[in-house]
Structures are given as C-alpha cells and as structure tokens.
Design an enzyme around this catalytic site. Structure first.
Site, PDB file in Angstrom:
ATOM      1  CB  ALA A  65      24.428  26.123  -5.923  1.00  0.00           C
ATOM      2  N   GLY A 112      23.205  21.180  -3.834  1.00  0.00           N
ATOM      3  CA  GLY A 112      23.091  20.765  -5.234  1.00  0.00           C
ATOM      4  C   GLY A 112      23.921  19.531  -5.546  1.00  0.00           C
ATOM      5  CD  GLU A 115      19.018  20.103  -4.605  1.00  0.00           C
ATOM      6  OE1 GLU A 115      19.874  20.923  -5.002  1.00  0.00           O
ATOM      7  OE2 GLU A 115      17.871  20.437  -4.288  1.00  0.00           O
ATOM      8  CD  GLU A 135      20.347  23.064  -0.279  1.00  0.00           C
ATOM      9  OE1 GLU A 135      20.146  22.397   0.753  1.00  0.00           O
ATOM     10  OE2 GLU A 135      20.523  22.546  -1.397  1.00  0.00           O
TER      11      GLU A 135
HETATM   12  C1  HXC Z   1      31.400  28.160  -3.331  1.00  0.00           C
HETATM   13  C2  HXC Z   1      32.617  26.781  -1.942  1.00  0.00           C
HETATM   14  C3  HXC Z   1      31.472  25.985  -1.670  1.00  0.00           C
HETATM   15  C4  HXC Z   1      30.244  26.360  -2.309  1.00  0.00           C
HETATM   16  C5  HXC Z   1      33.117  25.176  -0.567  1.00  0.00           C
HETATM   17  N1  HXC Z   1      33.608  26.230  -1.247  1.00  0.00           N
HETATM   18  N2  HXC Z   1      31.818  25.005  -0.805  1.00  0.00           N
HETATM   19  N3  HXC Z   1      32.570  27.839  -2.769  1.00  0.00           N
HETATM   20  N4  HXC Z   1      30.270  27.444  -3.109  1.00  0.00           N
HETATM   21  N5  HXC Z   1      29.109  25.659  -2.158  1.00  0.00           N
HETATM   22  C6  HXC Z   1      34.975  26.760  -1.243  1.00  0.00           C
HETATM   23  C7  HXC Z   1      35.287  27.526   0.039  1.00  0.00           C
HETATM   24  O1  HXC Z   1      34.815  28.842  -0.039  1.00  0.00           O
HETATM   25  C8  HXC Z   1      36.787  27.437   0.056  1.00  0.00           C
HETATM   26  O2  HXC Z   1      37.321  28.366  -0.852  1.00  0.00           O
HETATM   27  C9  HXC Z   1      37.072  26.053  -0.504  1.00  0.00           C
HETATM   28  O3  HXC Z   1      35.909  25.682  -1.251  1.00  0.00           O
HETATM   29  C10 HXC Z   1      37.281  25.004   0.576  1.00  0.00           C
HETATM   30  O4  HXC Z   1      36.162  25.028   1.453  1.00  0.00           O
HETATM   31  P1  HXC Z   1      36.294  25.075   3.055  1.00  0.00           P
HETATM   32  O5  HXC Z   1      35.001  25.540   3.605  1.00  0.00           O
HETATM   33  O6  HXC Z   1      37.506  25.846   3.456  1.00  0.00           O
HETATM   34  O7  HXC Z   1      36.532  23.528   3.370  1.00  0.00           O
HETATM   35  P2  HXC Z   1      36.099  22.694   4.668  1.00  0.00           P
HETATM   36  O8  HXC Z   1      36.372  23.471   5.921  1.00  0.00           O
HETATM   37  O9  HXC Z   1      36.732  21.347   4.501  1.00  0.00           O
HETATM   38  O10 HXC Z   1      34.500  22.538   4.578  1.00  0.00           O
HETATM   39  C11 HXC Z   1      33.940  21.802   3.518  1.00  0.00           C
HETATM   40  C12 HXC Z   1      32.411  22.057   3.449  1.00  0.00           C
HETATM   41  C13 HXC Z   1      32.141  23.569   3.451  1.00  0.00           C
HETATM   42  C14 HXC Z   1      31.721  21.393   4.662  1.00  0.00           C
HETATM   43  C15 HXC Z   1      31.902  21.379   2.182  1.00  0.00           C
HETATM   44  O11 HXC Z   1      32.934  24.183   2.431  1.00  0.00           O
HETATM   45  C16 HXC Z   1      30.720  23.951   3.224  1.00  0.00           C
HETATM   46  O12 HXC Z   1      29.899  23.898   4.154  1.00  0.00           O
HETATM   47  N6  HXC Z   1      30.403  24.386   1.999  1.00  0.00           N
HETATM   48  C17 HXC Z   1      29.086  24.900   1.658  1.00  0.00           C
HETATM   49  C18 HXC Z   1      28.071  23.792   1.601  1.00  0.00           C
HETATM   50  C19 HXC Z   1      26.693  24.334   1.268  1.00  0.00           C
HETATM   51  O13 HXC Z   1      26.128  25.173   1.999  1.00  0.00           O
HETATM   52  N7  HXC Z   1      26.115  23.867   0.158  1.00  0.00           N
HETATM   53  C20 HXC Z   1      24.820  24.296  -0.288  1.00  0.00           C
HETATM   54  C21 HXC Z   1      24.967  25.409  -1.295  1.00  0.00           C
HETATM   55  S1  HXC Z   1      23.420  26.040  -1.839  1.00  0.00           S
HETATM   56  P3  HXC Z   1      38.555  29.361  -0.449  1.00  0.00           P
HETATM   57  O14 HXC Z   1      38.699  30.228  -1.647  1.00  0.00           O
HETATM   58  O15 HXC Z   1      38.138  30.052   0.793  1.00  0.00           O
HETATM   59  O16 HXC Z   1      39.685  28.394  -0.241  1.00  0.00           O
HETATM   60  C22 HXC Z   1      22.878  24.888  -2.949  1.00  0.00           C
HETATM   61  C23 HXC Z   1      21.540  25.185  -3.583  1.00  0.00           C
HETATM   62  C24 HXC Z   1      21.238  24.214  -4.653  1.00  0.00           C
HETATM   63  O17 HXC Z   1      23.513  23.946  -3.219  1.00  0.00           O
HETATM   64  C25 HXC Z   1      20.295  24.812  -5.652  1.00  0.00           C
HETATM   65  C26 HXC Z   1      20.238  24.031  -6.924  1.00  0.00           C
HETATM   66  C27 HXC Z   1      21.553  23.755  -7.588  1.00  0.00           C
END
Ligand code: HXC
Length: 261
Positions: A65, A112, A115, A135
């Site tokens: 998400a 997500g 999922e 998450e």
């Molecule tokens: C918003 C995101 C994002 C996310 C990455 N980005 N994941 N933006 N939401 N989930 C954005 C970053 O902010 C960044 O933007 C750009 O994408 C590149 O990401 P980086 O982190 O710089 O890349 P990297 O170092 O290669 O790391 C990749 C990654 C990491 C491991 C995927 O981005 C990460 O851990 N992302 C979050 C993963 C996460 O926690 N997912 C769960 C979300 S909650 P800028 O503008 O800075 O360049 C969820 C709940 C589900 O999913 C509920 C139902 C749908």
C-alpha cells in the site's frame, strides 16, 4: 481504456495487465487500485479474454500500500472508506473474477503487493522475486489477506514468522513452501508466464471456469463439500460442446478445436 497507473494489452486471448508506478515501486495508491479494478472488470467482461496475466516491473511487483497516502488516515476515516476494499477496486475484482488471473512476480512483492499476488490464482516467480509482509515494521499489520492467504499457502510457522518479523522469502523458499507454482530466470519471466496464460486461454473456457471454482473450493470448504462440488462440476462439463469435442478429438487422434461453449 484511459489508465495511467496500469497498462493493459490483449494478445492471443490473454489480457496482460502491468502495474505502472515505477517511481513509487508500484505502491498501491487509490488511483492504482481503482484503475486496476476497472482493468480487471473490463477484461473479465471481454469474451475474447480467457486468462489474465498480472505483472509489475523488473525490480518490483509492488511494494505494498502507498504508505505516504495511507498515513494521513485514522481509524474512523479508514473505516468509513472501507480500506482497502474501496468501492469496486481491484481486491473485489480479483476475488470475484471467473477468468483465471496469473501473477508474474519479479523483485519485491511486499505487503499489499504480496497480498495482491496471493489473491491471484497462482504465482509464477522470477528468480529475483522476494515476498514479504513487512507491515509490522511500520507498526501495522497485513490488511488484504496476508495473515489468511499466506498461512494457507505456506503454513502457520512460516506465515507467523514472516508477519511478526517482516522477514522476506526469496523465490527458492517460496517455491519450496508452495507459495509459487514455479521459478523461471528473470529474463524469461514474461514470456514464460505469457505462454502459460496462453495455454489456459486456449483450453475450453467453461471447463477452465469450473476447474478454477472447484480448486478454490478446496481452499475454503470441508473435503466432503469440496468432493461433492467437484463431482457435480465434473458431470456438468459433459453438457459443454467442448467436452464432446475434446473426447472425440482424442479418439480420432487429432487436436481438439474448442469453441469455448
Ligand atoms: C509509498 C513507497 C513505498 C510504499 C517504496 N516507495 N515503497 N512509497 N509506499 N509502500 C517509494 C519510496 O518512498 C521512494 O520514493 C521510492 O519508492 C523508491 O523506494 P526506496 O525505498 O528508495 O527503494 P529501495 O531502497 O530499493 O527499497 C525498496 C523497498 C522499500 C525494500 C521496497 O522501498 C520498502 O521497504 N518499501 C516499503 C515496503 C512496505 O513496508 N510495504 C508495506 C506497506 S503497508 P522517493 O520519492 O523517496 O524516491 C501495506 C498494507 C497493506 O502494504 C494493506 C492492504 C492493501
């Protein structure tokens, strides 16, 4: 279809849908989930489309998400929105699709994103794929099937560990654990997944639908109910012209010509 965050193409009976927010790691914001829902619904309504292939980019399927969009919410606003099942979005569209939906995953499928891949009928993984429910790292939990589908797919021990720690599973472990149907080299992922989708699309459409429903019964129902459903569904396939054609073709040592009815 005028869509920005997903790309759609139809080829050989296969609707290919590509998540397209590369700068944000295909994070699932409301625009993307709503556009993806429209894309799936449109393909589902197209008689010429008999399999859907859902994929992302080379580095990432989807990173979950959109945290930056989601963070402005409190419980009351998420509850009012019914997040993530917002109106007719992708979650309902994938859940309810009668057309098989195959996920082709390269790189990260997180939160997500994991999922969403699991909501599809099966997953073909590139050797670069990484699956996780991170998450917990942002103080929340899976919200679109992560605690349920992951547990059914890989068992309680692995699902519990992954959800409680955020540990990712690589493609090898995912295949070993039954999360993905098979692994292919990253550079062959799209072509290989497309060939699989095209094979499904070439099969008898009503038989494919019945098989999809029957396999899903195995996930959700008691064995006796599932077996009863399967027997009725099997008998029903004999009402389809494709069934007669398939058996005639076998007896006559030729390839069947399916009319999908
Ligand atoms: C918003 C995101 C994002 C996310 C990455 N980005 N994941 N933006 N939401 N989930 C954005 C970053 O902010 C960044 O933007 C750009 O994408 C590149 O990401 P980086 O982190 O710089 O890349 P990297 O170092 O290669 O790391 C990749 C990654 C990491 C491991 C995927 O981005 C990460 O851990 N992302 C979050 C993963 C996460 O926690 N997912 C769960 C979300 S909650 P800028 O503008 O800075 O360049 C969820 C709940 C589900 O999913 C509920 C139902 C749908």
């Amino acid at each position: 279809m005028e869509l920005e965050t997903v790309l759609v193409e139809v080829r050989d009976g296969v609707g290919i849908v590509t998540l397209n927010r590369p700068k944000a790691m295909n994070a699932l914001n409301l625009q993307l989930t709503s556009e993806l829902g429209r894309a799936i619904d449109t393909l589902e309504a197209d008689e010429g489309v008999r399999c859907i292939l859902l994929t992302g980019g080379e580095q990432v399927f989807a990173a979950g998400a959109d945290i930056k969009e989601m963070k402005v919410h409190d419980f009351a606003s998420l509850y009012a929105l019914n997040f993530p099942y917002v109106k007719r979005d992708c979650w309902r569209a994938i859940d309810e699709a009668r057309t098989p939906v195959v996920a082709a995953v390269a790189g990260f499928a997180l939160g997500g994103g994991c999922e969403m891949a699991m909501a599809c009928d099966f997953i073909i993984a590139a050797d670069t794929a990484k699956f996780g429910q991170p998450e917990i790292g942002i103080g929340t939990m899976p919200g679109a099937g992560g605690t349920q589908r992951l547990t059914k797919a890989v068992g309680k021990a692995k699902a519990m560990e992954m959800c409680l720690t955020g540990r990712m599973m690589d493609a090898e472990e995912a295949e070993r654990s039954g999360l993905v149907s098979r692994i292919v080299p990253a550079e062959e992922l799209l072509e290989s997944a497309f060939r699989t989708a095209r094979k499904i699309a070439a099969n008898s459409a009503p038989a494919v639908t019945m098989i999809k429903q029957a396999v899903n019964m195995a996930v959700d129902a008691h064995l006796a109910d599932g077996l009863r459903h399967e027997r009725h569904a099997f008998q029903s396939t004999f009402a389809f012209a494709d069934c007669a054609e398939g058996m005639d073709a076998f007896a006559e040592k030729r390839k069947p010509v399916f009319k999908h009815r």
